[in-house]
Enzyme design. Structure first.
Site, PDB file in Angstrom:
ATOM      1  N   ARG A   1      11.095  -1.046  11.147  1.00 34.25           N
ATOM      2  CA  ARG A   1       9.982  -0.663  12.014  1.00 34.25           C
ATOM      3  C   ARG A   1       9.873  -1.602  13.208  1.00 34.25           C
ATOM      4  O   ARG A   1      10.106  -2.794  13.095  1.00 34.25           O
ATOM      5  CB  ARG A   1       8.666  -0.684  11.211  1.00 34.25           C
TER       6      ARG A   1
ATOM      7  N   ARG B   1      -0.538  -8.874  13.414  1.00 32.91           N
ATOM      8  CA  ARG B   1      -1.107  -7.890  12.482  1.00 32.91           C
ATOM      9  C   ARG B   1      -1.920  -8.597  11.394  1.00 32.91           C
ATOM     10  O   ARG B   1      -2.976  -8.125  10.996  1.00 32.91           O
ATOM     11  CB  ARG B   1       0.003  -7.040  11.857  1.00 32.91           C
TER      12      ARG B   1
ATOM     13  N   ARG C   1      11.915  -5.572   5.102  1.00 27.23           N
ATOM     14  CA  ARG C   1      11.652  -4.164   4.758  1.00 27.23           C
ATOM     15  C   ARG C   1      12.553  -3.230   5.569  1.00 27.23           C
ATOM     16  O   ARG C   1      12.789  -3.435   6.751  1.00 27.23           O
ATOM     17  CB  ARG C   1      10.192  -3.818   5.046  1.00 27.23           C
TER      18      ARG C   1
ATOM     19  N   ARG D   1     -10.058   0.569   8.503  1.00 30.08           N
ATOM     20  CA  ARG D   1      -9.530  -0.752   8.823  1.00 30.08           C
ATOM     21  C   ARG D   1     -10.517  -1.600   9.609  1.00 30.08           C
ATOM     22  O   ARG D   1     -10.218  -2.742   9.934  1.00 30.08           O
ATOM     23  CB  ARG D   1      -8.298  -0.535   9.698  1.00 30.08           C
TER      24      ARG D   1
ATOM     25  N   LYS E   1       0.834  -1.208   0.000  1.00 28.49           N
ATOM     26  CA  LYS E   1       0.000   0.000   0.000  1.00 28.49           C
ATOM     27  C   LYS E   1       0.871   1.262   0.000  1.00 28.49           C
ATOM     28  O   LYS E   1       0.656   2.170  -0.793  1.00 28.49           O
ATOM     29  CB  LYS E   1      -0.937   0.006   1.226  1.00 28.49           C
TER      30      LYS E   1
HETATM   31  P1  AP5 Z   1       4.824  -1.576   1.834  1.00 29.37           P
HETATM   32  O1  AP5 Z   1       4.480  -0.754   0.634  1.00 29.37           O
HETATM   33  O2  AP5 Z   1       5.613  -0.937   2.918  1.00 29.37           O
HETATM   34  O3  AP5 Z   1       3.514  -2.313   2.395  1.00 29.37           O
HETATM   35  P2  AP5 Z   1       2.253  -1.733   3.175  1.00 29.37           P
HETATM   36  O4  AP5 Z   1       1.053  -2.428   2.627  1.00 29.37           O
HETATM   37  O5  AP5 Z   1       2.256  -0.243   3.164  1.00 29.37           O
HETATM   38  O6  AP5 Z   1       2.578  -2.321   4.608  1.00 29.37           O
HETATM   39  P3  AP5 Z   1       2.460  -1.686   6.076  1.00 29.37           P
HETATM   40  O7  AP5 Z   1       3.182  -2.627   6.979  1.00 29.37           O
HETATM   41  O8  AP5 Z   1       2.901  -0.248   6.106  1.00 29.37           O
HETATM   42  O9  AP5 Z   1       0.925  -1.766   6.283  1.00 29.37           O
HETATM   43  P4  AP5 Z   1       0.174  -1.808   7.573  1.00 29.37           P
HETATM   44  O10 AP5 Z   1      -1.199  -1.579   7.067  1.00 29.37           O
HETATM   45  O11 AP5 Z   1       0.349  -3.003   8.415  1.00 29.37           O
HETATM   46  O12 AP5 Z   1       0.855  -0.658   8.455  1.00 29.37           O
HETATM   47  P5  AP5 Z   1       0.406   0.808   8.847  1.00 29.37           P
HETATM   48  O13 AP5 Z   1       1.597   1.653   8.857  1.00 29.37           O
HETATM   49  O14 AP5 Z   1      -0.797   1.232   8.091  1.00 29.37           O
HETATM   50  O15 AP5 Z   1       5.599  -2.879   1.281  1.00 29.37           O
HETATM   51  C1  AP5 Z   1       6.099  -3.851   2.178  1.00 29.37           C
HETATM   52  C2  AP5 Z   1       7.463  -4.362   1.672  1.00 29.37           C
HETATM   53  O16 AP5 Z   1       7.246  -5.074   0.440  1.00 29.37           O
HETATM   54  C3  AP5 Z   1       8.467  -3.249   1.343  1.00 29.37           C
HETATM   55  O17 AP5 Z   1       9.762  -3.662   1.711  1.00 29.37           O
HETATM   56  C4  AP5 Z   1       8.355  -3.080  -0.199  1.00 29.37           C
HETATM   57  O18 AP5 Z   1       9.582  -2.656  -0.758  1.00 29.37           O
HETATM   58  C5  AP5 Z   1       7.965  -4.477  -0.629  1.00 29.37           C
HETATM   59  N1  AP5 Z   1       7.054  -4.479  -1.778  1.00 29.37           N
HETATM   60  C6  AP5 Z   1       6.026  -3.610  -2.016  1.00 29.37           C
HETATM   61  N2  AP5 Z   1       5.386  -3.943  -3.154  1.00 29.37           N
HETATM   62  C7  AP5 Z   1       6.011  -5.046  -3.638  1.00 29.37           C
HETATM   63  C8  AP5 Z   1       5.789  -5.885  -4.781  1.00 29.37           C
HETATM   64  N3  AP5 Z   1       4.788  -5.656  -5.652  1.00 29.37           N
HETATM   65  N4  AP5 Z   1       6.614  -6.962  -4.946  1.00 29.37           N
HETATM   66  C9  AP5 Z   1       7.609  -7.217  -4.067  1.00 29.37           C
HETATM   67  N5  AP5 Z   1       7.864  -6.462  -2.962  1.00 29.37           N
HETATM   68  C10 AP5 Z   1       7.063  -5.386  -2.755  1.00 29.37           C
HETATM   69  O19 AP5 Z   1      -0.118   0.579  10.354  1.00 29.37           O
HETATM   70  C11 AP5 Z   1       0.776   0.303  11.409  1.00 29.37           C
HETATM   71  C12 AP5 Z   1       0.006   0.235  12.718  1.00 29.37           C
HETATM   72  O20 AP5 Z   1      -0.633   1.500  12.992  1.00 29.37           O
HETATM   73  C13 AP5 Z   1      -1.146  -0.791  12.771  1.00 29.37           C
HETATM   74  O21 AP5 Z   1      -0.686  -2.089  13.092  1.00 29.37           O
HETATM   75  C14 AP5 Z   1      -2.029  -0.178  13.863  1.00 29.37           C
HETATM   76  O22 AP5 Z   1      -1.509  -0.425  15.147  1.00 29.37           O
HETATM   77  C15 AP5 Z   1      -1.917   1.317  13.594  1.00 29.37           C
HETATM   78  N6  AP5 Z   1      -2.953   1.792  12.659  1.00 29.37           N
HETATM   79  C16 AP5 Z   1      -2.733   2.340  11.423  1.00 29.37           C
HETATM   80  N7  AP5 Z   1      -3.899   2.651  10.840  1.00 29.37           N
HETATM   81  C17 AP5 Z   1      -4.876   2.312  11.731  1.00 29.37           C
HETATM   82  C18 AP5 Z   1      -6.294   2.367  11.665  1.00 29.37           C
HETATM   83  N8  AP5 Z   1      -6.940   2.840  10.588  1.00 29.37           N
HETATM   84  N9  AP5 Z   1      -6.974   1.904  12.732  1.00 29.37           N
HETATM   85  C19 AP5 Z   1      -6.360   1.420  13.830  1.00 29.37           C
HETATM   86  N10 AP5 Z   1      -5.010   1.343  13.937  1.00 29.37           N
HETATM   87  C20 AP5 Z   1      -4.277   1.772  12.880  1.00 29.37           C
END
Ligand code: AP5
Length: 210
Positions: A156, A167, A123, A89, A16
């Protein structure tokens, strides 16, 4: 571009954040990542950051009302359109969003658990500009500097194997039901997150400009 109110949905590590950076660079939408906003609150040790940190380090979701209060004003201020990354979410968050914004399209990037674990344990992220890297394809082992801005790369806190497992469980339980929720509204488009990131991006362009 026809569609300017966009949601990115998918499990942790689906890509994402990677796609979001390219989409906002191309279309000028406001990128609203609840994860990035929360990590900034944690880094500044605000009241919200102190509360959120405990949930995030376990891989649990931060309570709905805190998230809704945090994001609502930012969405309403995004006059040229927005790209929501990590929000909504839960069904409660999606229902709240529906009360203050319309959604043109939900881009659902799917990825299975084993690939999620592989990607997230390898990552690295830049502390300076937020650029996202992966040791398996665009970062050499031991490299600690961002090629884009020279910032420091870090892993992270929630990218540890046991936290990733939690997660993903929470994604399946609380977030995956939104796939049907948005399918019923006729705005869901699904992409294969296993495809290379250029292929995923070109499919997204096709969807957004259709
Ligand atoms: P990346 O693009 O970083 O993936 P992502 O989907 O953004 O993963 P996140 O871990 O950031 O998502 P998340 O939803 O768990 O975390 P968030 O920060 O929102 O890609 C991942 C890796 O793969 C990278 O190394 C990249 O290079 C590689 N890659 C990408 N595309 C690729 C491809 N096509 N092929 C191969 N490799 C690829 O949330 C973190 C925390 O915040 C949550 O756990 C929660 O505690 C809190 N939080 C956030 N939002 C909320 C909400 N709305 N409600 C409640 N709590 C929340």
């Amino acid at each position: 571009m026809a569609r300017t109110h966009v949601v990115l949905l998918g499990p942790p590590g689906a890509g994402k954040g990677t796609q979001a950076k390219q989409i906002v660079d191309k279309y000028g939408l406001t990128h609203l990542s609840t994860g990035d906003i929360l990590r900034d609150e944690v880094a500044r040790a605000t009241d919200l950051g102190k509360t959120a940190k405990e949930f995030m380090n376990r891989g649990d979701l931060v309570p709905d009302q805190l998230i809704i209060d945090m994001i609502r004003g930012r969405i309403e201020a995004a006059d040229a359109g927005f790209l929501l990354d990590g929000f909504p979410r839960t069904t409660a968050q999606a229902e709240a969003l529906g009360r203050f914004a319309t959604i043109d399209v939900v881009l659902n990037i799917g990825l299975a658990r084993d690939e999620v674990v592989r990607r997230l344990t390898s990552r690295r992220v830049c502390k300076g500009c937020g650029e996202i890297y992966n040791l398996t394809f665009n970062l050499a082992e031991g490299e600690t500097t961002c090629a884009k801005c020279g910032g420091e790369l870090y892993q992270r806190d929630d990218d540890k194997t046991d936290v990733i497992a939690n997660r993903y469980d929470i994604y399946e339980r609380s977030t995956a039901p939104l796939i049907d929720y948005y399918k019923r509204q006729g705005v869901l488009r699904t992409l294969d997150g296993l495809a290379g990131s250029e292929k995923v991006f070109s499919e997204i362009i096709d969807i957004l400009t259709a």
